[in-house]
Design an enzyme around this catalytic site. Structure first.
Site, PDB file in Angstrom:
ATOM      1  N   TYR A   1      50.746   0.742  35.040  1.00 43.53           N
ATOM      2  CA  TYR A   1      52.136   0.367  35.309  1.00 43.53           C
ATOM      3  C   TYR A   1      52.951   0.285  34.022  1.00 43.53           C
ATOM      4  O   TYR A   1      54.186   0.242  34.083  1.00 43.53           O
ATOM      5  CB  TYR A   1      52.235  -0.990  36.018  1.00 43.53           C
ATOM      6  CG  TYR A   1      51.583  -1.087  37.379  1.00 43.53           C
ATOM      7  CD1 TYR A   1      51.059   0.033  38.034  1.00 43.53           C
ATOM      8  CD2 TYR A   1      51.477  -2.321  38.017  1.00 43.53           C
ATOM      9  CE1 TYR A   1      50.457  -0.087  39.273  1.00 43.53           C
ATOM     10  CE2 TYR A   1      50.868  -2.451  39.258  1.00 43.53           C
ATOM     11  CZ  TYR A   1      50.361  -1.329  39.884  1.00 43.53           C
ATOM     12  OH  TYR A   1      49.756  -1.460  41.109  1.00 43.53           O
TER      13      TYR A   1
ATOM     14  N   HIS B   1      40.971   0.426  39.309  1.00 47.75           N
ATOM     15  CA  HIS B   1      42.192   0.781  40.049  1.00 47.75           C
ATOM     16  C   HIS B   1      41.945   1.834  41.138  1.00 47.75           C
ATOM     17  O   HIS B   1      42.449   1.722  42.258  1.00 47.75           O
ATOM     18  CB  HIS B   1      43.252   1.271  39.065  1.00 47.75           C
ATOM     19  CG  HIS B   1      44.648   1.143  39.574  1.00 47.75           C
ATOM     20  ND1 HIS B   1      45.735   1.007  38.751  1.00 47.75           N
ATOM     21  CD2 HIS B   1      45.143   1.116  40.841  1.00 47.75           C
ATOM     22  CE1 HIS B   1      46.836   0.913  39.485  1.00 47.75           C
ATOM     23  NE2 HIS B   1      46.506   0.978  40.750  1.00 47.75           N
TER      24      HIS B   1
END
Length: 267
Positions: free
Chosen positions: A40, A98
């Protein structure tokens, strides 16, 4: 060690001033669970808010996720040390993988064993995975043992209920966090959710969140508007009837929002 609060602040696609405002407002409103990720590119901004905040670090449940580029031998722990530095803290509450390694380029044991070592070293209090299929979860359990994987973060909302994976997680005491719980806003115009919301004096979004929360899932919606952050938090007080829960369960149409080209073969 605190348990994960069921309502969290998602930070996907948020950066700069909008992110700083979201987190500051969220903490003021009572949120105590923040979800970020290496990819991110906003961990430093999350760290800035945590440092400035009057809320003590130990009161906040903080999650980050290790990106696929950091899976190779000797890479996971240094990557988490960088994350900790950016976040301005010396520990995570939860570190997740992730996504499974695309096409199994890195064998699962290589990155999961490093993640377990990160926990052993005190870098994170709990470990888990994200976007794993049932087959991949079985493999992860074989590698680390039956109780090592504490969490799985997956896309779940009324339009994509991911039941096979959710049921497997529950059967193996793996807590589930639902990301994109509002399906990028698609649930807001869903007639059934709007109708149920009117009955309770709440929005379709709050109904969607309440439905997930009632199934013992944590949720991490994101919003840049203070009023929406407050409304999401208020979903914790919405109680749906068994009939309403069942009616929402019938909305499942496999409508997946997160499906990159490196995604696994979904269940």
């Amino acid at each position: 060690m605190i348990n994960m609060p069921p309502m969290g602040l998602g930070t996907f696609r948020l950066k700069g001033e909008p992110l700083l405002a979201t987190l500051t407002n969220g903490l003021e409103l009572g949120y105590r669970h923040i979800d970020t990720a290496q990819i991110y590119d906003n961990e430093a901004e999350v760290g800035t808010v945590l440092t400035r905040s009057t809320v003590a670090r130990h009161e906040i449940y903080l999650t980050t996720k290790v990106w696929t580029s950091e899976f190779g031998p000797g890479k996971v722990i240094p990557s988490l040390e960088v994350s900790l530095e950016k976040l301005g803290t010396d520990y995570l509450d939860l570190a997740l993988i992730h996504w499974p390694s695309p096409k199994d380029e890195v064998p699962m044991a290589v990155y999961l064993e490093q993640l377990a070592e990160a926990k052993a070293q005190g870098l994170t209090r709990e470990i888990g995975v994200s976007n794993f299929t049932v087959a991949q979860l079985k493999q992860a359990i074989e590698i680390l043992g039956p109780s090592a994987i504490a969490h799985q973060q997956i896309e779940v909302h009324p339009l994509l209920q991911n039941r096979k994976v959710v049921e497997f997680c529950k059967a193996h005491c793996i807590a589930v966090t639902a990301y994109m719980p509002l399906a990028y806003g698609k649930v807001l115009s869903e007639p059934l959710l709007m109708e149920i919301g009117q009955r309770h004096g709440v929005s379709a979004a709050q109904v969607s969140l309440a439905w997930l929360l009632a199934q013992d899932m944590a949720v991490i919606p994101s919003s840049t508007k203070r009023e929406n952050l407050a409304a999401n938090l208020a979903a914790l007080k919405v109680t749906l009837t068994a009939e309403e829960m069942a009616a929402i369960a019938a909305l499942d149409r496999g409508e997946r929002c997160a499906n990159p080209d490196f995604a696994p073969d979904w269940d």
